[in-house]
Write a protein that holds these residues in place. Structure first.
Motif, PDB file in Angstrom:
ATOM      1  N   UNK A  67      13.872  19.598  37.988  1.00 51.18           N
ATOM      2  CA  UNK A  67      13.694  19.305  39.377  1.00 51.18           C
ATOM      3  C   UNK A  67      14.914  19.539  40.271  1.00 51.18           C
ATOM      4  N   UNK A  68      14.901  20.357  41.314  1.00 48.18           N
ATOM      5  CA  UNK A  68      15.832  20.753  42.028  1.00 48.18           C
ATOM      6  C   UNK A  68      16.953  21.653  41.484  1.00 48.18           C
ATOM      7  N   UNK A  69      16.697  22.283  40.371  1.00 49.72           N
ATOM      8  CA  UNK A  69      17.294  23.260  39.816  1.00 49.72           C
ATOM      9  C   UNK A  69      16.835  24.640  40.445  1.00 49.72           C
ATOM     10  N   UNK A  70      17.870  25.624  40.752  1.00 50.83           N
ATOM     11  CA  UNK A  70      17.393  26.918  41.049  1.00 50.83           C
ATOM     12  C   UNK A  70      17.233  27.711  39.848  1.00 50.83           C
ATOM     13  N   UNK A  71      16.064  28.471  39.802  1.00 52.25           N
ATOM     14  CA  UNK A  71      15.645  29.012  38.574  1.00 52.25           C
ATOM     15  C   UNK A  71      15.458  30.538  38.984  1.00 52.25           C
ATOM     16  N   UNK A  72      16.174  31.454  38.249  1.00 51.53           N
ATOM     17  CA  UNK A  72      15.631  32.933  38.696  1.00 51.53           C
ATOM     18  C   UNK A  72      14.361  33.098  37.725  1.00 51.53           C
ATOM     19  N   UNK A  73      13.494  33.842  38.664  1.00 56.29           N
ATOM     20  CA  UNK A  73      12.123  34.209  38.350  1.00 56.29           C
ATOM     21  C   UNK A  73      12.194  35.773  37.809  1.00 56.29           C
ATOM     22  N   UNK A 120      19.752  41.369  25.187  1.00 59.60           N
ATOM     23  CA  UNK A 120      20.634  40.597  26.105  1.00 59.60           C
ATOM     24  C   UNK A 120      20.105  39.270  26.325  1.00 59.60           C
ATOM     25  N   UNK A 121      20.903  38.508  27.058  1.00 58.73           N
ATOM     26  CA  UNK A 121      20.671  37.214  27.432  1.00 58.73           C
ATOM     27  C   UNK A 121      20.580  37.167  29.126  1.00 58.73           C
ATOM     28  N   UNK A 122      19.630  36.898  29.828  1.00 67.52           N
ATOM     29  CA  UNK A 122      19.381  36.675  31.193  1.00 67.52           C
ATOM     30  C   UNK A 122      19.865  35.282  31.615  1.00 67.52           C
ATOM     31  N   UNK A 123      20.906  35.120  32.345  1.00 70.34           N
ATOM     32  CA  UNK A 123      21.036  33.599  32.695  1.00 70.34           C
ATOM     33  C   UNK A 123      19.897  33.400  33.933  1.00 70.34           C
ATOM     34  N   UNK A 124      19.178  32.216  33.891  1.00 75.09           N
ATOM     35  CA  UNK A 124      18.027  32.032  34.684  1.00 75.09           C
ATOM     36  C   UNK A 124      18.709  30.709  35.545  1.00 75.09           C
ATOM     37  N   UNK A 125      19.554  29.831  35.223  1.00 72.85           N
ATOM     38  CA  UNK A 125      19.968  28.926  36.102  1.00 72.85           C
ATOM     39  C   UNK A 125      21.507  28.611  36.039  1.00 72.85           C
ATOM     40  N   UNK A 126      21.931  27.888  36.686  1.00 68.00           N
ATOM     41  CA  UNK A 126      23.423  27.570  36.917  1.00 68.00           C
ATOM     42  C   UNK A 126      24.368  28.450  37.556  1.00 68.00           C
ATOM     43  N   UNK A 128      25.882  31.051  36.640  1.00 69.03           N
ATOM     44  CA  UNK A 128      25.836  32.421  36.118  1.00 69.03           C
ATOM     45  C   UNK A 128      24.507  32.755  36.418  1.00 69.03           C
ATOM     46  N   UNK A 129      23.727  32.144  37.080  1.00 70.60           N
ATOM     47  CA  UNK A 129      22.367  32.616  37.732  1.00 70.60           C
ATOM     48  C   UNK A 129      22.275  34.187  37.858  1.00 70.60           C
ATOM     49  N   UNK A 130      21.522  34.923  37.190  1.00 69.62           N
ATOM     50  CA  UNK A 130      21.056  36.130  37.615  1.00 69.62           C
ATOM     51  C   UNK A 130      22.048  37.345  36.612  1.00 69.62           C
ATOM     52  N   UNK A 131      23.128  36.730  35.921  1.00 71.94           N
ATOM     53  CA  UNK A 131      23.884  37.390  35.076  1.00 71.94           C
ATOM     54  C   UNK A 131      23.305  37.955  33.723  1.00 71.94           C
ATOM     55  N   UNK A 132      23.442  39.033  33.419  1.00 68.98           N
ATOM     56  CA  UNK A 132      23.065  39.602  31.886  1.00 68.98           C
ATOM     57  C   UNK A 132      24.108  39.765  30.953  1.00 68.98           C
ATOM     58  N   UNK A 133      23.883  39.189  29.873  1.00 69.46           N
ATOM     59  CA  UNK A 133      25.086  39.307  28.707  1.00 69.46           C
ATOM     60  C   UNK A 133      24.316  40.068  27.680  1.00 69.46           C
ATOM     61  N   UNK A 134      24.732  41.448  27.538  1.00 68.07           N
ATOM     62  CA  UNK A 134      24.399  42.338  26.285  1.00 68.07           C
ATOM     63  C   UNK A 134      25.066  41.672  25.045  1.00 68.07           C
TER      64      UNK A 134
END
Length: 279
Positions: A67-73, A120-126, A128-134
């Motif tokens: 709840x209340x956490x911004x999540x990249x969709x 890669x890893x795609x950050x969905x919350x926090x 680093x939201x939206x950042x891609x880690x190859x």
């Protein structure tokens, strides 16, 4: 950006520009969906990025988001709300280029960036939201420490929290026995686990989505989705009788070029010998 809203089997589309919107059942909501409370879902659109936040816990592709956490969709992911309402993003952005260090390690390992796209890893919350880690071939450390290959700005993440090991075209995640643990699709990880495309890792309060590498296009002459040797299996999967004759591949029908040349040379020699015999 286009969203598809599915309610009681009826789908509708909404076209959104950059900005903030609320989805709910009130007249004050920019996106009106009957049966939902006012402001049930907050949406932010930034270019091709869609960020969702809800007053109550929501599930995105069956993985709970607090709840209340911004999540990249991401494009294609489904947000599940109360009363059976489903929201899905229809458009997606282009994939980002690999970072320098991952690209160098890919080249040193013999990879061909022109033919494949790195996992890669795609950050969905926090933070680093939206950042891609190859993820480069071999071991990739994940944690809060300065030496981590995938550095997460989250106080609930250990300095050395987990490890992603790329092995050929696959990858596995290993928990480094941290206090808060590592979760995959909501289940706590014990030891290691092989990752599949779309798996969501929960590390501290951060969600990371694993994106498998794009494999190179199918070999010329092979049917889409597999090699020529898989022809009979494809027919059976499509409902053809098991006794159906195997499909002859393009490579089997065409004689190799060297064989044609050899046959021509043999005929030329035979002709020359016959001419000499007649003299």
């Amino acid at each position: 950006m286009k969203l598809e809203i599915l309610q009681e089997g009826v789908a509708s589309e909404v076209d959104l520009r950059d900005g903030a919107f609320t989805l709910g059942g009130s007249e004050t909501d920019q996106i009106r969906v009957d049966g939902l409370p006012s402001g049930a879902l907050k949406l932010r659109v930034r270019g091709e990025a869609l960020i969702a936040e809800a007053a109550d816990a929501i599930a995105v592709d069956d993985v709970l988001c607090p709840t209340g956490v911004s999540r990249l969709v991401l494009a294609g992911e489904i947000i599940a709300l109360a009363s059976g309402v489903r929201v899905r993003q229809l458009s997606g952005g282009s994939s980002a280029a690999p970072e320098t260090n991952a690209l160098v390690r890919e080249l040193l390992a013999g990879g061909d960036p022109a033919r494949t796209t790195a996992a890669c890893l795609v950050c969905l919350t926090g933070l680093d939201l939206g950042r891609r880690f190859p993820l480069a071939p071999g071991a990739n450390s994940v944690g809060r420490g300065a030496q981590a290959d995938v550095r997460i700005r989250d106080r609930n993440v250990s300095r050395r929290h987990a490890r992603i090991v790329r092995e050929g075209k696959g990858a596995r995640v290993v928990d480094l026995e941290t206090r808060n643990g590592t979760f995959v699709n909501g289940a706590r990880l014990g030891g290691s686990r092989r990752l599949r495309d779309g798996d969501v890792l929960e590390i501290g309060r951060t969600l990371l989505k694993y994106s498998a590498p794009d494999v190179e296009p199918a070999r010329r002459g092979a049917p889409p989705g597999g090699t020529a040797a898989q022809g009979p299996k494809t027919l059976a999967a499509a409902g053809a009788p098991e006794s159906a004759a195997p499909v002859e591949s393009h490579e089997e029908r065409e004689a190799p070029e060297w064989a044609v040349i050899a046959a021509g040379i043999a005929l030329a020699i035979a002709g020359a010998v016959a001419t000499l015999a007649l003299r």
